[in-house]
Enzyme design. Sequence first.
Site, PDB file in Angstrom:
ATOM      1  CB  SER A  14       0.284  49.392  38.332  1.00  0.00           C
ATOM      2  OG  SER A  14      -0.681  48.612  38.999  1.00  0.00           O
ATOM      3  CG  ASN A  15       1.913  44.115  38.600  1.00  0.00           C
ATOM      4  OD1 ASN A  15       2.952  43.897  38.022  1.00  0.00           O
ATOM      5  ND2 ASN A  15       1.849  44.403  39.893  1.00  0.00           N
ATOM      6  CG  HIS A  16      -2.239  44.632  32.555  1.00  0.00           C
ATOM      7  ND1 HIS A  16      -2.983  45.702  32.136  1.00  0.00           N
ATOM      8  CD2 HIS A  16      -1.114  44.651  31.814  1.00  0.00           C
ATOM      9  CE1 HIS A  16      -2.339  46.333  31.170  1.00  0.00           C
ATOM     10  NE2 HIS A  16      -1.199  45.729  30.960  1.00  0.00           N
ATOM     11  CB  ALA A  22      -1.344  41.349  40.024  1.00  0.00           C
ATOM     12  CB  VAL A  56       1.975  41.005  33.983  1.00  0.00           C
ATOM     13  CG1 VAL A  56       1.413  39.711  33.422  1.00  0.00           C
ATOM     14  CG2 VAL A  56       3.392  40.819  34.448  1.00  0.00           C
TER      15      VAL A  56
END
Lengths: 228, 228
Positions: free
Chosen positions: A38-40, A106, B34
């Site tokens: 995943s991404n922040h 994102a 990220v």
Amino acid sequence: DLARACAELFTTGSLAGKRVVITAGPTREAIDPVRYVSNHSSGKMGYALAQACIEAGARVTLISGPVHLPTPDRVHRLNVNSALDMLAASGKAVDAGCDVFIATAAVADYRPVSVAEHKIKKAGDAMTIELVRNPDIVATMAARADRPFVVGFAAETQNVEAYALSKLRDKKLDMIACNDVSRQDIGFQSDDNAMVIFWNGGSRRLDKAPKTFIARELVSLISQHFSQ
Amino acid sequence: DLARACAELFTTGSLAGKRVVITAGPTREAIDPVRYVSNHSSGKMGYALAQACIEAGARVTLISGPVHLPTPDRVHRLNVNSALDMLAASGKAVDAGCDVFIATAAVADYRPVSVAEHKIKKAGDAMTIELVRNPDIVATMAARADRPFVVGFAAETQNVEAYALSKLRDKKLDMIACNDVSRQDIGFQSDDNAMVIFWNGGSRRLDKAPKTFIARELVSLISQHFSQ
């Protein structure tokens, strides 16, 4: 429903009656039933924009990855997990009628080639995950014959402006909002943000401010350029 | 502080005065600034256990990965992100004195070999992430000369009991709580859970119930076996 119909009767905002579709939050790309890439992303910027668009009189569909935020009043929220889910939901929402598409999510650029049906057992000291490129959701929407006004977001940690301008051009966006996620005091989980917004022939810097404020400024810019 | 001292004076619970360290939530293993690899985990089971241990009179340190839950009253919470952070915090907490260590966290088994300083740019249709094995936190605590009573958790999707028993033996745990995460109605984000708990020479099935209830039952079992 009645409350919504009443609210719309009194709408005189800059996006009065316009249909806005917003993507927000991260996507999660499953490796197996328990693991994912995943991404922040807290989703706060997208949710603040949904709220600001409602205030400006728009009808808003919010396509949201997994976040922990309440849905703003009168926003139609669709929950998704993966980038492929988000692409499908975005396509349907634009099919149903969309004047402005704002891609704040994102989205994971890559997903695992295959998803294991059962939890992968630990085996050995090393593991390799083969990933394959995800479709580009905002570029896909901008490439449609019936394209809405398309606003992209860029989260970069270096050469922020150069990357933003190339994304604006390559993805055929109408506008791109660009924040420098390497700044520790803004972005991701923060309630504040700061960004530079580019369009074909101009730009505007929004200094550090609460995301709710930044969202209203961005909606104001969108409505100016959308109506041109 | 005073409130805590007063509360402890009146403590007559099954873990009165005992020092309990609990890990909870997922870990996040950074790929770049990220992107990350993680596991599904709401942290609810670990937080419910922290609450139940407080009710039983224990002093509780909760070492928590990124979750969206309030800290139970009188619980000392330490926030961590990666498995290496969680291992370091666990080691320090056990060094400071620990009678019972409960490992509910969904620790990532593997982390990226290296963390990119800047966001990795998309390049090509494929990407490979090389991962290296993370240390086993619960086994590390159980291997200490001054080991506390150690309770592990297992989240499996198949052969649940066989895997649980081999983990109990191989990691030298005192007890293991095992849930079948392939059941759609329990686990992860759910407020309910159901599990089978194994120890050397016995087991106990806890049927589907709220996590707060399951937590109290598990604390009761721990206190029985801890004092033997």
